[in-house]
Every structure is written in C-alpha cells, then in structure tokens.
Design a protein around this motif. Structure first.
Motif, mmCIF file in Angstrom:
data_model
loop_
_atom_site.group_PDB
_atom_site.id
_atom_site.type_symbol
_atom_site.label_atom_id
_atom_site.label_comp_id
_atom_site.label_asym_id
_atom_site.label_seq_id
_atom_site.Cartn_x
_atom_site.Cartn_y
_atom_site.Cartn_z
ATOM 1 N N VAL A 143 0.854 -1.196 0.000
ATOM 2 C CA VAL A 143 0.000 0.000 0.000
ATOM 3 C C VAL A 143 0.882 1.234 0.000
ATOM 4 C CG1 VAL A 143 -1.931 -1.119 1.202
ATOM 5 C CG2 VAL A 143 -0.113 -0.011 2.520
ATOM 6 N N ASP A 144 0.270 2.370 -0.305
ATOM 7 C CA ASP A 144 0.954 3.653 -0.129
ATOM 8 C C ASP A 144 0.988 3.979 1.358
ATOM 9 O OD1 ASP A 144 0.921 3.631 -2.848
ATOM 10 O OD2 ASP A 144 -0.564 5.221 -3.067
ATOM 11 N N GLY A 145 2.095 4.538 1.819
ATOM 12 C CA GLY A 145 2.134 4.901 3.223
ATOM 13 C C GLY A 145 3.527 5.289 3.676
ATOM 14 N N VAL A 146 3.686 5.271 4.994
ATOM 15 C CA VAL A 146 4.944 5.659 5.641
ATOM 16 C C VAL A 146 5.519 4.442 6.350
ATOM 17 C CG1 VAL A 146 6.020 7.151 7.370
ATOM 18 C CG2 VAL A 146 4.186 8.031 5.925
ATOM 19 N N VAL A 147 6.814 4.199 6.149
ATOM 20 C CA VAL A 147 7.490 3.068 6.784
ATOM 21 C C VAL A 147 7.711 3.373 8.254
ATOM 22 C CG1 VAL A 147 9.602 1.683 6.820
ATOM 23 C CG2 VAL A 147 8.617 2.420 4.637
ATOM 24 N N THR A 148 7.420 2.384 9.092
ATOM 25 C CA THR A 148 7.660 2.526 10.530
ATOM 26 C C THR A 148 8.009 1.164 11.108
ATOM 27 O OG1 THR A 148 6.724 3.356 12.607
ATOM 28 C CG2 THR A 148 5.255 2.128 11.167
ATOM 29 N N SER A 149 8.636 1.187 12.265
ATOM 30 C CA SER A 149 9.017 -0.033 12.999
ATOM 31 C C SER A 149 9.871 -0.960 12.140
ATOM 32 C CB SER A 149 7.768 -0.779 13.492
ATOM 33 O OG SER A 149 6.988 0.035 14.328
ATOM 34 N N ARG A 150 10.816 -0.406 11.397
ATOM 35 C CA ARG A 150 11.708 -1.253 10.596
ATOM 36 C C ARG A 150 12.614 -2.053 11.519
ATOM 37 N NH1 ARG A 150 16.800 0.286 6.852
ATOM 38 N NH2 ARG A 150 17.842 -0.633 8.642
ATOM 39 N N ALA A 151 12.631 -3.365 11.326
ATOM 40 C CA ALA A 151 13.402 -4.253 12.201
ATOM 41 C C ALA A 151 14.161 -5.271 11.384
ATOM 42 C CB ALA A 151 12.471 -4.948 13.198
ATOM 43 N N VAL A 152 14.851 -4.821 10.316
ATOM 44 C CA VAL A 152 15.606 -5.729 9.465
ATOM 45 C C VAL A 152 16.897 -5.042 9.043
ATOM 46 C CG1 VAL A 152 14.377 -4.926 7.395
ATOM 47 C CG2 VAL A 152 15.498 -7.157 7.377
ATOM 48 N N GLN A 153 17.967 -5.851 8.964
ATOM 49 C CA GLN A 153 19.267 -5.329 8.571
ATOM 50 C C GLN A 153 19.871 -6.232 7.498
ATOM 51 O OE1 GLN A 153 20.289 -2.462 9.733
ATOM 52 N NE2 GLN A 153 18.732 -2.256 11.329
ATOM 53 N N VAL A 154 20.779 -5.687 6.707
ATOM 54 C CA VAL A 154 21.469 -6.455 5.685
ATOM 55 C C VAL A 154 22.274 -7.578 6.342
ATOM 56 C CG1 VAL A 154 23.228 -6.371 3.872
ATOM 57 C CG2 VAL A 154 21.583 -4.511 4.105
ATOM 58 N N GLY A 155 22.178 -8.784 5.761
ATOM 59 C CA GLY A 155 22.874 -9.941 6.301
ATOM 60 C C GLY A 155 22.059 -10.754 7.278
ATOM 61 N N GLN A 156 20.921 -10.220 7.691
ATOM 62 C CA GLN A 156 20.074 -10.934 8.652
ATOM 63 C C GLN A 156 19.405 -12.128 7.978
ATOM 64 O OE1 GLN A 156 17.276 -8.356 10.548
ATOM 65 N NE2 GLN A 156 16.138 -10.015 11.541
ATOM 66 N N ARG A 157 19.341 -13.245 8.697
ATOM 67 C CA ARG A 157 18.667 -14.437 8.192
ATOM 68 C C ARG A 157 17.210 -14.380 8.611
ATOM 69 N NH1 ARG A 157 19.184 -18.581 4.402
ATOM 70 N NH2 ARG A 157 17.803 -20.269 5.017
ATOM 71 N N LEU A 158 16.306 -14.366 7.627
ATOM 72 C CA LEU A 158 14.881 -14.236 7.900
ATOM 73 C C LEU A 158 14.180 -15.575 7.700
ATOM 74 C CD1 LEU A 158 14.000 -10.888 6.066
ATOM 75 C CD2 LEU A 158 14.480 -11.226 8.503
ATOM 76 N N ALA A 159 13.231 -15.827 8.560
ATOM 77 C CA ALA A 159 12.336 -16.969 8.384
ATOM 78 C C ALA A 159 11.019 -16.472 7.800
ATOM 79 C CB ALA A 159 12.085 -17.663 9.725
ATOM 80 N N ALA A 160 10.340 -17.338 7.096
ATOM 81 C CA ALA A 160 9.059 -16.946 6.512
ATOM 82 C C ALA A 160 8.103 -16.523 7.611
ATOM 83 C CB ALA A 160 8.470 -18.110 5.718
ATOM 84 N N GLY A 161 7.480 -15.367 7.433
ATOM 85 C CA GLY A 161 6.520 -14.869 8.420
ATOM 86 C C GLY A 161 7.113 -13.928 9.451
ATOM 87 N N THR A 162 8.411 -13.666 9.404
ATOM 88 C CA THR A 162 9.033 -12.751 10.363
ATOM 89 C C THR A 162 8.646 -11.311 10.032
ATOM 90 O OG1 THR A 162 10.909 -14.256 10.614
ATOM 91 C CG2 THR A 162 11.205 -11.995 11.374
ATOM 92 N N ALA A 163 8.167 -10.567 11.030
ATOM 93 C CA ALA A 163 7.795 -9.167 10.810
ATOM 94 C C ALA A 163 9.059 -8.326 10.646
ATOM 95 C CB ALA A 163 6.959 -8.656 11.965
ATOM 96 N N VAL A 164 9.158 -7.602 9.540
ATOM 97 C CA VAL A 164 10.351 -6.796 9.279
ATOM 98 C C VAL A 164 10.067 -5.297 9.366
ATOM 99 C CG1 VAL A 164 11.432 -8.592 7.894
ATOM 100 C CG2 VAL A 164 9.964 -6.909 6.780
ATOM 101 N N MET A 165 8.833 -4.898 9.132
ATOM 102 C CA MET A 165 8.480 -3.480 9.229
ATOM 103 C C MET A 165 6.968 -3.335 9.090
ATOM 104 S SD MET A 165 9.716 -2.012 5.503
ATOM 105 C CE MET A 165 11.325 -2.804 5.639
#
Length: 380
Positions: free
Chosen positions: A255-277
């Motif tokens: 959607v259009d909007g403003v990014v907030t609560s970003r919780a992801v960094q380059v190199g991080q290993r993500l699992a499916a379903g992990t909240a990133v922002m």
C-alpha cells in the motif's frame, strides 16, 4: 429617696426599630439573580435549539489498518532499500533477499518439467510399439495354429500307420524293424503335436500380455496431450511454485504509506513470516472516538462528524462520517476485565469506541499520524 442605679438606663428598654435595607445592595442582588435566570434560560434555549443536536468527546485518537510486512520465503537479506519515516508507493521495493537458492530450485523444477514432457512422448511412442506388437501376436497365433493343424495331421497319420502294422505283425507281413519304425514315428508325431498345441497356447498368452500392456499404456495417454498430462501438470506446478518463490525474494510495498518499525538489517537471516516493518497508510486513516454510553442514544452510522486535532489546532477542521460501533467497550476487552460480580461494585460509566472515517482529501492536505489526540463532535 434612694439614688438611681447608674447601671440602669431606661432608654435601653426601648426596642430599636430595624433600619431599612441598603437599596443599592438589593438592586445588585436582584441584578445577579436576573442575570443567572437569563443565562439559564439562554442555555436552555441554546441546548434545545443547538446543543441537543451534537455529542462530543476529546477521548478520540487516530488509527489505521497498518500493513504488516513479512517475507513469504526464508533467506538472507541482501539489501534494505527503505528506512523509518520514509514515504513509499504501492509496488516499491522494500527488501531484497538473496535469491541464489530460489534460482537453483527454479532450474531444477524446469528440468523436471522437461523430463516429464519427454517421458510422455516416450509413453506415446511405446503405445504405438505395443499396438504393433499386438498385431504381431495375432500373426503368431495364426502361425502356431497352422503348425498345430499340420502336427495334428502328422500325428493322426502316424497313429493309423502304427495300428495297421500292429495288426499285420502277427502274420509276419511286417517286419519287427518296420514295426519299431512305426512306433518311433508315432511317438515323434505325438511329441510334435503336443509342442504345436503348447505353441498355440503360448501365442495366445503372449497376445493377452501384449493387450494388457497396450491397455496400461493407453490409460496413461488416452484423452491427454503433453500439456494436459497429469505428470506434466504436476511438474509445471512445481515450476510455477519455484518461480513464485523467486519473485517473493523481492519484498514490495502492498500500500501507499509511511514506513515505521523497521526491524531488518542487511545480512540478517529471515524466516518466513518474520515481521520486518510496518507501513502506515496515512491517506486511509480513521478516528476511534470513545463516547460515553449515555451519549450514544441517538448516534447512528452515516452521521456527519467534525474533528479537530491537537496537532493543527481548531483552525483545521476535518470532516468525517460515523461508520460503526465497536463490538464491546474498552473495559470488556481489557487484559484484566472488571469483576462487577464482587460485593464492592461501583457503577462506572463505560465508553464505547465509535469508528469515524475521514476525508482522504483533507488528510492529504493536512496529514495525520496514528495515535494523535482528536476532538470529535457528532452531528445528530
């Protein structure tokens, strides 16, 4: 005559008449009373004419249906393209996940699809070969039956020759060697006849087997093409899934909007379903106004609302519409609900959240943020 008591004053026995009140003070009191009555009457008239047509509260806050951004596939973050407070449009790339594994999986699925198509072609060709084999089995049966007929005729002839010689043997018309030769010929003819009969049975059995193989092959190919074959379709589905997983390594804004609560960094290993922002759609905000239960008697969905924000003050007025009521009061959904069945119960006026939709054009002109305090007034 005794002297008069100096403590006695005859004038003290005479009552002093009350002095008349201060005329100025009386006028002031009458003026205040008149002003109070006039103010009360004015308020009553205002309430009947205007005030009774509105209910208001300052217990109102901005809310939004926030978009939670989560990856659909697992992997290592290769690139993060946004930061907190950044405005994004729908479809903008937010995060890229390393797609090496996804590309390998796609190549493997495409190879399996090609193999399935080749196997279907091989199965179709095998069907044609089995049909030819079945036709050859018919010819083999005919040949075996012809051999059986010949062997049967030879056997019958050998049997007649042997009977004839056995009858002539006692008279000496047939020598012992000739009789022995007839016996051996009979035995050979009988063996040939049995072999021919077995050959016919084997030819028939071979034809039944060929017929079964052809039926099994046709069950795999009849009514299908290389595009509709089940094995090919299953392989195509795996290709589609692998291609979708590859596309999902690029996370885009929904959607259009403003990014907030970003919780992801380059190199991080993500699992499916992990909240990133999260993305807050600032052009689709609403207000939850918590009115007292006694104020909602005449409130209905569709009624107009004027809303002001502490951010802009009373100079900026937002216009909205009542869209509905919450399913329960704030106390009903509290983490620890009130236990009103106790003996020390005290009635507390409850508040019910009322959802108010705001005008997107006004939000675009004067942006709001989730959680801001608002004053809401519903036009009854």
């Amino acid at each position: 005559m005794a002297d008069a008591d100096p403590r006695f004053d005859a004038s003290a026995e005479i009552a002093t008449p009350p002095s008349p009140g201060n005329p100025k003070r009386r006028k002031a009191l009458l003026g205040i009373a008149g002003a109070v009555l006039l103010a009360g009457g004015g308020y009553g008239i205002w309430y009947v004419a205007v005030g009774s047509h509105y209910v208001s509260t300052d217990n109102a806050y901005v809310g939004a249906d926030t978009a939670q951004i989560t990856p659909m596939v697992a992997g290592q973050v290769a690139q993060v393209l946004v930061s907190d407070t950044q405005n994004v449009k729908r479809g903008d790339v937010l995060v890229r996940i390393d797609d090496a594994d996804a590309r390998i999986a796609l190549a493997d699925a495409e190879a399996a699809l090609a193999k399935a198509k080749r196997q279907f072609g091989q199965t179709s060709a095998t069907g044609q070969s089995l049909a030819a084999t079945l036709a050859a089995r018919d010819q083999a049966i005919a040949s075996a039956q012809a051999g059986l007929a010949s062997a049967q005729a030879a056997f019958q002839k050998a049997s007649v020759d042997l009977d004839r010689r056995r009858k002539l043997a006692p008279s000496g018309a047939v020598s012992a060697d000739e009789l022995t030769s007839a016996v051996n010929g009979y035995a050979a003819a009988k063996s040939s006849f049995d072999s021919a009969r077995s050959a016919v049975q084997q030819a028939i059995a071979a034809k039944d087997a060929a017929k079964g193989d052809l039926a099994a092959n046709r069950a795999l190919t009849t009514g299908t093409t290389v595009e509709t074959n089940p094995d090919v379709l299953a392989a195509q589905a795996r290709v589609d899934q692998a291609r979708l997983d590859l596309a999902r390594t690029v996370i885009r804004a929904p959607v259009d909007g403003v990014v907030t609560s970003r919780a992801v960094q380059v190199g991080q290993r993500l699992a499916a379903g992990t909240a990133v922002m999260k993305i807050v759609p600032v052009d689709q905000l609403y207000v939850d106004a918590n009115f007292k239960e006694g104020q909602l008697t005449r409130v209905k969905p569709g009624q107009k609302v004027t809303v002001t924000s502490d951010l802009y003050g009373s100079d900026v007025v937002f216009h909205g519409t009542v869209t509905g009521f919450s399913g329960g009061t704030g106390a009903a959904f509290a983490l620890i609900p009130a236990q009103n069945a106790t003996g020390n119960w005290i009635k507390v006026v409850q508040r019910l959240p009322v959802r108010i939709r705001l005008d997107p054009r006004e939000l675009k002109a004067h942006p709001l943020r989730v959680g801001l305090s608002m004053d809401a007034e519903i036009h009854l």
